[in-house]
Design an enzyme around this catalytic site. Structure first.
Site, short mmCIF file in Angstrom:
data_model
loop_
_atom_site.label_atom_id
_atom_site.label_comp_id
_atom_site.label_asym_id
_atom_site.label_seq_id
_atom_site.Cartn_x
_atom_site.Cartn_y
_atom_site.Cartn_z
N HIS A 35 0.83 -1.20 0.10
CA HIS A 35 0.02 -0.23 -0.05
C HIS A 35 0.74 1.22 -0.08
CE1 HIS A 35 -1.52 3.48 2.67
NE2 HIS A 35 -2.48 3.37 1.75
N ASN A 38 0.25 5.75 -0.36
CA ASN A 38 -0.30 6.98 -0.83
C ASN A 38 0.42 8.20 -0.54
OD1 ASN A 38 -1.80 8.59 1.99
ND2 ASN A 38 -1.59 6.44 2.21
N ILE A 51 -17.78 5.39 -4.24
CA ILE A 51 -17.86 4.20 -3.53
C ILE A 51 -16.82 3.15 -4.26
CG2 ILE A 51 -19.45 2.94 -4.75
CD1 ILE A 51 -18.70 2.54 -1.17
#
Length: 404
Positions: free
Chosen positions: A206, A208, A365
């Site tokens: 992950h 970001n 979503i």
């Protein structure tokens, strides 16, 4: 947890505002260290904050057929005379958007090359009031079960509750009243990605990186604009190969050391603390780096630092995948991977504030939940045998180690 959020909490150990959640949403994070605390300036009077906010706080996205050159409003993309897009003569907003879009392209190219056949599905969307994003997902490939790489550039209104989290309510000793903030306009841009390989010996990744600003309302002249950076890259394996984990952490440390030798130890601990599953008493994975609410350093340096970290994703991760993607494995290995994926889901849906914020504010979503794996598993009262390879992974998640 493909969330790229922006935290504004001055006391919380978790992040608050998703940038990609708000854009749609997405990762990840907030904690404030004594050396990098968030300051939002003086308290504003309620009468100065006459900004209307819809119930969802963000506009509904509109699908686009082509990627625009920029998602910025015209004023934000302004370039000063004789300045190119890489120079300090262009706005931080413009240069950050350029960086995250280039990072999205490079990571997606590397993922497709490793997969050897899978291609990303791309959705481009915009919002009537300005901003938008590009969501890319590759699933059911040869190597990747699911890989998502999203970018977003978003304008919106921060609800009063979020602003209070960002800044404690202050009481004026010369006044009998307490200032209560109203909605505050904000800008958020970031890239957020979660990569789930099929092979249980290949780790999930992950990352970001995000930039956030609060804008002064038009009817509040002189009110300060606040900004901060956040981000991180972390590794979540089902099995430990020490050479892999050491390589991954070494790349993170090298990126940090180019700017400040204190960054890696601070941000490594921050990462271990943030990705903690409280109800399990364990971390989600084996960490990496994580930082948020960083605005007490030079803005240009932090922009360069975020760029360096984003550019380090491919060299930190792809060599590991190349080594592990074709390793033979058993049904037991796959079942353990699925149990660890269950932990991933638990953290994202229970603790990741970027995800929960996006769900509560009407974010996109599909982008919010793209971080979740295609498959996961829960077994009643499962405990790995002490001394087994599965136990070693769980022990490292309970007791974080120093890998470099």
């Amino acid at each position: 947890m493909l969330t790229a959020f922006f935290s504004a909490s001055t006391a919380s150990s978790t992040p608050a505002f998703p940038l990609t959640n708000l854009s749609y949403s997405s990762s990840h994070c907030s904690i404030i260290t004594p050396t990098c605390s968030l300051s939002l300036g003086r308290t504003r009077k309620p009468s100065l904050l006459r900004v209307r906010a819809s119930s969802s706080m963000i506009e509904k996205e509109v699908s686009e057929s082509q990627r625009p050159e920029t998602f910025l409003r015209e004023a934000d993309g302004e370039v000063f005379p004789n300045a190119d897009s890489n120079s300090s003569g262009s706005s931080v907003r413009a240069r950050f958007e350029k960086m995250i879009r280039e990072a999205q392209d490079s990571v997606c190219s590397a993922i497709e090359a490793v997969d050897g056949g899978g291609k990303f599905k791309e959705d481009v969307w915009s919002r009537p009031g300005g901003g938008g994003g590009i969501s890319r997902v590759l699933q059911d490939g040869a190597v990747w079960e699911k890989a998502g790489v999203n970018v977003s550039v978003v304008y919106g209104i921060m609800p009063p509750e979020a602003y209070r989290a960002a800044k404690p309510v202050n009481t004026d000793v010369n006044s009998s009243s307490v200032d209560k903030p109203g909605p505050v306009p904000f800008f958020a841009a970031g890239i957020s990605s979660v990569l789930h390989p099929k092979n249980p010996f290949a780790p999930t990744l992950h990352f970001n990186y995000r930039y956030f600003e609060t804008d002064a309302p038009k009817d509040a002249p002189g009110a300060p604009r606040q900004w901060w950076f956040g981000g991180g890259t972390d590794l979540t394996p089902a099995y430990i190969f020490e050479e892999d984990v050491k390589h991954f952490h070494s790349v993170q440390k090298s990126a940090c050391d180019k700017f400040d030798p204190s960054f890696y130890p601070r941000f490594k601990k921050w990462c271990d603390d943030y990705f903690y599953i409280k109800h399990r008493g364990e971390r989600r994975g084996l960490g990496g780096i994580f930082f948020d609410d960083i605005n007490d350093c030079d803005q240009e340096m932090l922009l360069s630092f975020a760029t360096e970290c984003a550019n380090a994703v491919v060299p930190a991760y792809i060599p590991i995948i190349e080594k592990r993607k074709d390793m033979p494995y058993t049904d037991q290995n796959k079942a353990w991977q699925q149990l660890r994926r269950g932990r991933y889901v638990e953290f994202n849906l229970v603790y990741d504030r970027g995800t929960t914020f996006g769900l509560k504010t009407g974010g996109r979503i599909e982008s919010i939940l793209v971080s979740l794996p295609l498959t996961a598993r829960w077994e009643y009262d499962h405990k790995p045998e002490e001394g087994s390879e599965e136990w070693k992974l769980l022990d490292a998640c309970i007791n974080p180690k120093e890998w470099v």
